[in-house]
Structures are given as C-alpha cells and as structure tokens.
Design a protein around this motif. Structure first.
Motif, short mmCIF file in Angstrom:
data_model
loop_
_atom_site.label_atom_id
_atom_site.label_comp_id
_atom_site.label_asym_id
_atom_site.label_seq_id
_atom_site.Cartn_x
_atom_site.Cartn_y
_atom_site.Cartn_z
N GLU A 99 0.82 -1.20 0.00
CA GLU A 99 0.00 0.00 0.00
C GLU A 99 0.86 1.27 0.00
N LEU A 100 1.98 1.23 0.71
CA LEU A 100 2.90 2.37 0.70
C LEU A 100 3.41 2.63 -0.72
N LEU A 101 3.82 1.56 -1.41
CA LEU A 101 4.35 1.71 -2.76
C LEU A 101 3.27 2.15 -3.72
N ARG A 102 2.05 1.63 -3.53
CA ARG A 102 0.96 2.02 -4.42
C ARG A 102 0.65 3.51 -4.27
N ARG A 103 0.65 4.00 -3.03
CA ARG A 103 0.36 5.42 -2.81
C ARG A 103 1.46 6.32 -3.40
N ARG A 104 2.68 5.79 -3.41
CA ARG A 104 3.80 6.60 -3.91
C ARG A 104 3.83 6.67 -5.42
N SER A 105 3.30 5.65 -6.07
CA SER A 105 3.38 5.58 -7.53
C SER A 105 2.34 6.48 -8.21
#
Length: 368
Positions: free
Chosen positions: A362-368
C-alpha cells in the motif's frame, strides 16, 4: 447513548457475568459453547452484520469491534465462537448473490464456516488447490481445507475453490454440510480452545449452479479480510486489556523487597508500556473499522491494526506472565491462559508477516 455504545455495555455485562465464569471450563473441555452461543444469539452478537430484515442486528464493523473487545476481555476463544458467524455473513453479503443472502437468517441459530485455508495455502491464498469441476446441474468440489474454525459444528460452508488457473480462477461457493463433505475431529490447539477448528475434505460434493456465489473469489476473500481484520485487532485489544488489569492488580498487592511490585520500575515500566500499546491498538482497530463502515479502501489500516494489536497482545500477555513470576507459569492463574490464547492472533486472518507485506504494498501504491 448510541446503539453501538449500548451494545458495548451489553457485551461488557455478558462477558463479565456469563463468559468469565465459564472460560476456564471451556478451555479445559475444548468444546463449542452451544449454551452461550444461544444466549448470545438472543442478544444478536453472532448476527451483528446481518440486516434486520434477515434476522440480524443490521450494524457494521464499528459495532463489531466494540463487542469483540468486550467479549475478548473474558476469553478470546469464547468471543471467536460467538462472533465468527459475522465473518461468514460478510462473505455472503459482499458476494451479492441472492442465493447466498437466503442463508443469512440461519446464522442466528446455526454455525457456519469460512473455508479458505489449505495445507499448502495458508497466507498464500492464490496457491489454493481445491478445485471445482463443472458438471450438469452445477459443480463438484474436490480438495482439502484445514484449520477451518467451527467446522465440527458447521451446517454450511463458504468454500473457495479453483475453476481455472491464476488468481482470477478462484471462485467462492456456498454448500450445505452433507454427502461429500467430511469433517475431521477438532485439531488440538494451544489456546482459544472454545473455538474448535478442523480439517474439511471435499470428496466430489455436488453444489448447485446457484451455489457459485462469486466468480471473483480471490477479490471477495480480500474484501472480507479487510473487514474482518479490525475485529481480530479488537479481540487482541480485549485480551491486552485483561492482561494489563490482571498484571496491575497483582503488582499492586504483591510485595518484593518491602515494597509493592508496581513501585519497582522494572515492573512499573512494563505496565506503562502495556497501557500505551492498549490505547494505540484500540485506536488502530477503530479507525480500520470506521474506514470499512464508510466503504473506503481500508487495506492499509486493517493490516496495520491487525499486526500491531496482535503483537501488542502477545507481548502484553508475556509481560503479564513475567509480572506474576512463577505464579504466571501456573494454570491456576489467568495470565497463563491469556499467554496461550494470544499467540494465534498473530497467525489467523493473515500472519503478521503478511500484514507487513500489505502495508508495504500500500505504501508503494500510494507513492506511484
């Protein structure tokens, strides 16, 4: 007082008056608590999520977390036995299947099971091997499930099986207990023994066409997890609250070196840390439940709440045993049972490691 708060008060009284006196006995006997289930059903606890018009209470995840915390204060095993029908209810409701929703009224009187985990597919849901073969009139299911909560008592099951390869090939089925469904004996457990689990073998059981309740079974399973993990976090909160109360009471009365244990920083700091963990875990559980109730994507918060609360409960139970010293290692004192009951909170509904993977994703998804 709001309906949610009044339910929590009702659950608190029920836990103190009915569950606490019975917890040790059900832990020893390791049987499903049918008398308590029937009492709880009259109060609506097993069907909190079922709509009123279908025989339930018609509330949401926030109410469920409040009730779960109160019941778990007395015993997480008994709490699970009385509340896990709500897990099945969520699956039936989220499936959108009219056939599935026809089973919802039965959850007030009967126990149902959510059959997902397999010997080779626990946290890795996409690896499940149970298969469904299309036949005239419906499907035949073949496979083996394990650690299925309440399977020894269940009258019907939500079963996840493969109709094709890949995640997209996983579907959800609803089937009655009967010919072709073999339920093994209760599995021996470390704790939470009032909530029995067993293996379920599916030997070509015939499911009618309408028994396929969700073609996107993997997506359904993930949505159910996001709504059920706040409840598991709340169970952990209830256990941690009990561990803190027991440890604080003991440390206040027991003396060492001429002073109550609580006045020694080595003990007092343990209690302070448990209290901090308790407040943080409760806030995480409630926030995850509130997001679910509003229909928001709560994958991050549900995973964070479940991981933090479960680990805080295990840590707190261990510290409570430590505060009790040698007495804590004895089953004559309640903290030994709390310690045993806490461990599985880090395992079921996705291990703590899986929760961290979700948080990272979820962290990576929000950053992308």
């Amino acid at each position: 007082m709001s309906l949610d708060r009044s339910l929590e008060e009702l659950a608190r009284r029920f836990a103190r008056e009915r569950l606490l006196p019975e917890a040790s006995r059900y832990d020893r006997e390791a049987v499903f608590p049918w008398p308590l289930f029937r009492e709880a059903a009259r109060l609506g606890f097993p069907v909190l999520l079922v709509p009123e018009e279908l025989g339930g209470v018609g509330l949401g995840p926030v109410a469920l977390t409040g009730v779960a915390e109160e019941l778990a204060y007395a015993c997480t095993g008994l709490a699970a036995a009385l509340l896990l029908n709500n897990l099945v209810a969520d699956a039936l409701l989220l499936s959108g299947s009219p056939y599935a929703q026809g089973f919802l009224p039965r959850l007030r009187e009967e126990v149902a099971s959510y059959a997902l985990t397999e010997p080779h597919a626990g946290s890795d849901v996409a690896a499940l091997r149970t298969r469904a073969e299309k036949v005239p009139g419906g499907y035949r299911l073949w496979g083996r499930k394990t650690w299925i909560s309440h399977a020894p008592e269940a009258r019907f099951f939500v079963v996840f099986a493969r109709v094709a390869e890949g995640r997209e090939g996983i579907a959800a089925f609803l089937l009655e207990r009967g010919e072709g469904v073999e339920v093994g004996p209760p599995l021996p457990k470390l704790g939470q023994k009032a909530s029995p689990a067993a293996e379920v073998a599916l030997e070509g059981v015939l499911v009618p066409e309408e028994g396929l309740i969700a073609r996107e079974g993997f997506r359904l399973a993930m949505r159910v997890f996001n709504r059920s993990r706040p409840m598991v976090a709340a169970l952990a909160v209830g256990l941690l609250r009990r561990a803190l109360d027991e440890a604080l009471a003991y440390a206040t009365l027991r003396e060492a070196f001429g002073r109550p244990l609580v006045e020694h920083q080595g003990v007092g700091f343990k209690l302070a840390e448990m209290a901090v963990d308790l407040e943080a875990a409760r806030l995480l559980a409630r926030k995850a439940a509130e997001q679910a109730e509003r229909g928001e994507d709560n994958a991050f918060m549900a995973a964070a709440a479940k991981a933090f609360a479960a680990e805080a409960a295990e840590r707190g139970a261990a510290e409570a045993v430590q505060v009790f010293g040698g007495n804590g290692y004895s089953e004559e004192y309640p903290v030994a049972k709390l310690y045993r009951d806490a461990k599985v909170l880090r395992i079921y509904e996705g291990t703590s490691e899986i929760q961290r993977l979700i948080v990272l994703r979820e962290l990576l998804r929000r950053r992308s």
